[in-house]
Design a protein around this motif. Sequence first.
Motif: not given
Length: 457
Positions: A112-136
């Motif tokens: 839910e936090i990631l969805r909010l960040m996306a709607k606010l126009g923010n980018g994502f700092d990721c450090a692994s495959k799993a985090e990349i998947d969550l952002a995408l």
Amino acid sequence: MVMAPSVLSVDDTYTTNTYHPHWKDPVVTNHTTDHGVISLSVPRGHKAPKELVLDQLRNRVGTVDMARCDPGDEDAFYVADMGEIYRQHMRWKMNLSRVKPFYAVKCNPDPEILRLMAKLGNGFDCASKAEIDLALQTGIDPSRIIYAQPCKTRSYLRYAAQKGVKQMTFDNADELYKIKADFPEAELYLRILTDDSSSLCRLSMKFGASLDIARVLLDLAAQLGLKVVGVSFHVGSGAEDPATFIKAVKDARWVFDQATEAGHGLHTLDVGGGFSDDTFEKFAAILGKAVDDYFPANIRIIAEPGRYYVAQAFTLAAHVIARRDVRDPQDPARDAYMIYLNDGVYGNFSNIIFDHQHPVAQILTCAGSGSDSSSSSVPSSPVAGTDYSIWGPTCDGIDVISERITLPGLVDVGDWLYFENMGAYTRCSATRFNGFPDSHDVIYISSEAGASALLEY
């Protein structure tokens, strides 16, 4: 995940038209973001954000019958105020308008936090495959992700290439050879070493290229035909000395000039994280001036805030499962107690060990005080000012939350405590040691009451 009834959902953070009987004469205000104008209905006569959170905490514990509930019904749980995250975003835009946030997923990867960040126009700092998947999974374009891990697993590197996640950091020669083999089209950021000696969580011991080898790495990248597009640094999580930002920005400027000589066309500076809530305005003013002094307007500036956004948004409630009566070692004539919660340092209080935090217990319900109350309601003597040590549920002696705390009530088995500022580095680092759960329910609310604070900016 639990969505609270009769409370605004995450989507309502953006356009709020929900009616509540205790609101009077709502005021509508608009705020511009990267995704357009956000309309907020700001109610008059509203409840403060903390009151709304406490209401949800009490409502939830009120549904639990300790004598008959199923296993797990009395587990610890969170209330997450998404309105607080939105307010932090607006605060960022007011103080660091030039700097685009790339939320550090590791801090709290709640969907839910990631969805909010996306709607606010923010980018994502990721450090692994799993985090990349969550952002995408939020539906963003891969260009809004930076793979900010200077030492990457090769299979993850190939996965990033498949997903089109081009932006990534490096700080050593071996990493350049890996990138050449697995993702030669990547857009690279040279991560440089900083002085983070005053930071809560130091990172320079593990990552960052010294200025002595920066030019060597830039020349090697050019020889390999790799594209270096930026410089990144991180002054450490929970930084305490704003001067470290000034020094890091100056060093980054030097590296930019060296990169130009090596044939690279740099266009982005990543100033990392380290932003704390209580010092944000001071740090933002110093960082903003340094960036403007050393980098022209055509250079893009990004950052990787984590705890700044989410630390205060989550409140944790935990259940008292046991109590022992002991003598106070500092005053043998005074009673003291050891109380045990159903959550501890191997669970959501992992921030004590991994993030150097000191969560402070407050009373949510306390039969010994004669009523269900927060710690603001101090009962009369003799139970006022009782001393406790607070322990987690595992069999490990290091599982201690508070070695000594005074609470305004006689806390007993079946009571509940709550802890504020539990949104950063808590759930994400919880374990299942001793068989206790590593995830708990979250009740999401959006406190429009706090939206009125936006009018003050």
